[in-house]
Design a protein around this motif. Structure first.
Motif, PDB file in Angstrom:
ATOM      1  N   GLU A   1       0.825  -1.217   0.000  1.00  0.00           N
ATOM      2  CA  GLU A   1       0.000   0.000   0.000  1.00  0.00           C
ATOM      3  C   GLU A   1       0.857   1.264   0.000  1.00  0.00           C
ATOM      4  O   GLU A   1       0.423   2.312  -0.481  1.00  0.00           O
TER       5      GLU A   1
ATOM      6  N   GLU B   1       1.711   1.718  -3.788  1.00  0.00           N
ATOM      7  CA  GLU B   1       0.612   1.868  -4.745  1.00  0.00           C
ATOM      8  C   GLU B   1       0.718   3.191  -5.507  1.00  0.00           C
ATOM      9  O   GLU B   1       0.973   4.246  -4.920  1.00  0.00           O
ATOM     10  N   GLY B   2       0.521   3.095  -6.818  1.00  0.00           N
ATOM     11  CA  GLY B   2       0.489   4.280  -7.660  1.00  0.00           C
ATOM     12  C   GLY B   2       1.840   4.851  -8.019  1.00  0.00           C
ATOM     13  O   GLY B   2       1.922   5.822  -8.782  1.00  0.00           O
TER      14      GLY B   2
ATOM     15  N   TYR C   1       1.882  -9.401  -4.201  1.00  0.00           N
ATOM     16  CA  TYR C   1       1.420  -8.046  -3.920  1.00  0.00           C
ATOM     17  C   TYR C   1       2.386  -6.932  -4.322  1.00  0.00           C
ATOM     18  O   TYR C   1       1.947  -5.797  -4.489  1.00  0.00           O
TER      19      TYR C   1
ATOM     20  N   LEU D   1       2.542  -4.056  -8.768  1.00  0.00           N
ATOM     21  CA  LEU D   1       2.555  -2.598  -8.683  1.00  0.00           C
ATOM     22  C   LEU D   1       3.678  -1.977  -9.511  1.00  0.00           C
ATOM     23  O   LEU D   1       3.779  -0.756  -9.593  1.00  0.00           O
TER      24      LEU D   1
ATOM     25  N   ARG E   1      -9.557  -7.692   2.514  1.00  0.00           N
ATOM     26  CA  ARG E   1      -8.528  -6.681   2.281  1.00  0.00           C
ATOM     27  C   ARG E   1      -7.769  -6.972   0.985  1.00  0.00           C
ATOM     28  O   ARG E   1      -7.492  -6.074   0.190  1.00  0.00           O
TER      29      ARG E   1
ATOM     30  N   GLU F   1      -9.931  -6.105  -2.051  1.00  0.00           N
ATOM     31  CA  GLU F   1     -10.010  -4.659  -2.288  1.00  0.00           C
ATOM     32  C   GLU F   1      -8.714  -4.146  -2.907  1.00  0.00           C
ATOM     33  O   GLU F   1      -8.726  -3.310  -3.816  1.00  0.00           O
ATOM     34  N   PHE F   2      -7.573  -4.645  -2.416  1.00  0.00           N
ATOM     35  CA  PHE F   2      -6.278  -4.269  -2.972  1.00  0.00           C
ATOM     36  C   PHE F   2      -6.183  -4.686  -4.436  1.00  0.00           C
ATOM     37  O   PHE F   2      -5.715  -3.916  -5.291  1.00  0.00           O
TER      38      PHE F   2
ATOM     39  N   ARG G   1      -8.620  -5.168  -6.562  1.00  0.00           N
ATOM     40  CA  ARG G   1      -9.513  -4.341  -7.385  1.00  0.00           C
ATOM     41  C   ARG G   1      -8.890  -2.974  -7.654  1.00  0.00           C
ATOM     42  O   ARG G   1      -8.921  -2.475  -8.777  1.00  0.00           O
ATOM     43  N   ARG G   2      -8.322  -2.370  -6.615  1.00  0.00           N
ATOM     44  CA  ARG G   2      -7.726  -1.039  -6.772  1.00  0.00           C
ATOM     45  C   ARG G   2      -6.603  -1.035  -7.799  1.00  0.00           C
ATOM     46  O   ARG G   2      -6.387  -0.048  -8.502  1.00  0.00           O
ATOM     47  N   ASN G   3      -5.875  -2.139  -7.867  1.00  0.00           N
ATOM     48  CA  ASN G   3      -4.683  -2.187  -8.698  1.00  0.00           C
ATOM     49  C   ASN G   3      -4.835  -3.088  -9.922  1.00  0.00           C
ATOM     50  O   ASN G   3      -3.840  -3.385 -10.593  1.00  0.00           O
ATOM     51  N   ALA G   4      -6.072  -3.470 -10.213  1.00  0.00           N
ATOM     52  CA  ALA G   4      -6.383  -4.265 -11.411  1.00  0.00           C
ATOM     53  C   ALA G   4      -5.508  -5.520 -11.504  1.00  0.00           C
ATOM     54  O   ALA G   4      -4.992  -5.861 -12.572  1.00  0.00           O
TER      55      ALA G   4
END
Length: 269
Positions: free
Chosen positions: A85, A88-89, A107, A111, A175, A178-179, A181-184
């Motif tokens: 996290e 991310e991004g 994980y 990213l 969790r 959700e992670f 989904r956020r990061n495809a």
């Protein structure tokens, strides 16, 4: 708590979840624990992923970082998500120097803006916290209670501990979802399975499963959006030569071969 953790580890090694570590001998084994900001632009993670590693990343990682060097056998899903996290991004260029296995591969690699494997380096996948895993934990209730009884715990306390374990695992599953989904992150990369089915969703041409998959270039490119520096020839030369392929088989590792991620809607991810 230590007894619960030990029971979880045995369950996970027997299944496909990534709350455990998976080490395959490489020329550069992961150091016990190392988190280092090597320069304004380069950050290093080496060793088992746990709460100490996550705390180190939180306090050491600089926003100017552009390159992330990885050499980890994996570890705690919760700690890995804590670290992920932070990244991310940022679309960091990630370089695997040795290994990136289990929760490191699950994980962190998805990213990346770019992924490079140093010669002789590998990534291993052996699953995630999915509905199938939660269901397997639930089926292990009697074994868990028996283990607790042998340790001298009362039945009421053992049942309470088991219910707590299931609650925590389900929260971790949510969790992770959700992670993802956020990061495809496609379900195939996480070896995602629904309850009641051992079939991995969104991954075609999957070889017969061992204890873990060695990620070959086709699978990596089809599952993740990062720019990938070609590494298949290095795998063939250094990891998938005949003697080493036998060694992989003995340790329960299956090369991913022609496996590739495919779109599959409605997975809950």
């Amino acid at each position: 708590m230590r007894l619960i953790a030990s029971w979880m580890l045995l369950m996970l090694l027997g299944g496909c979840a990534s709350s455990s570590v998976f080490t395959l001998g490489t020329d550069r084994p992961a150091e016990e624990l190392r988190c280092e900001q090597r320069s304004d632009q380069v950050f290093l993670i080496s060793g088992k992923i746990d709460e100490m590693m996550a705390a180190c990343v939180r306090t050491t990682f600089q926003s100017t970082t552009q390159k992330l060097i990885l050499n980890s056998e994996g570890g705690s899903v919760s700690a890995a998500l804590d670290i992920a996290e932070i990244f991310e991004g940022k679309h960091l260029d990630m370089v695997v120097e040795g290994q990136c296995n289990s929760s490191c591969a699950n994980y962190l690699l998805p990213l990346a803006g770019g992924i490079t494997f140093s010669p002789g380096s590998i990534a291993l996948l052996h699953g995630s916290i999915d509905p199938w895993t939660v269901e397997k934990f639930k089926r292990g209730r009697n074994a868990f209670l028996t283990l607790q009884a042998k340790a001298g715990r009362s039945e009421d306390r053992a049942i309470e501990a088991f219910d707590e374990l299931i609650t925590d695992t389900e929260a971790l599953r949510v969790r992770q979802a959700e992670f993802a989904r956020r990061n495809a992150i496609p379900p195939g990369w996480l070896l995602y399975r629904d309850a009641g089915s051992g079939r991995v969703i969104g991954l075609s041409d999957l070889p017969r499963f061992g204890r873990a998959y060695l990620v070959e270039e086709q699978m990596l490119r089809s599952c993740l959006s990062a720019m990938v520096t070609p590494y298949q020839e290095d795998l063939r030369r250094n990891i998938l030569s005949f003697p080493r392929r036998l060694r992989l088989s003995w340790t329960g590792v299956t090369p991913s071969g022609k496996a590739r991620c495919t779109p599959e809607p409605g997975t809950g991810l």
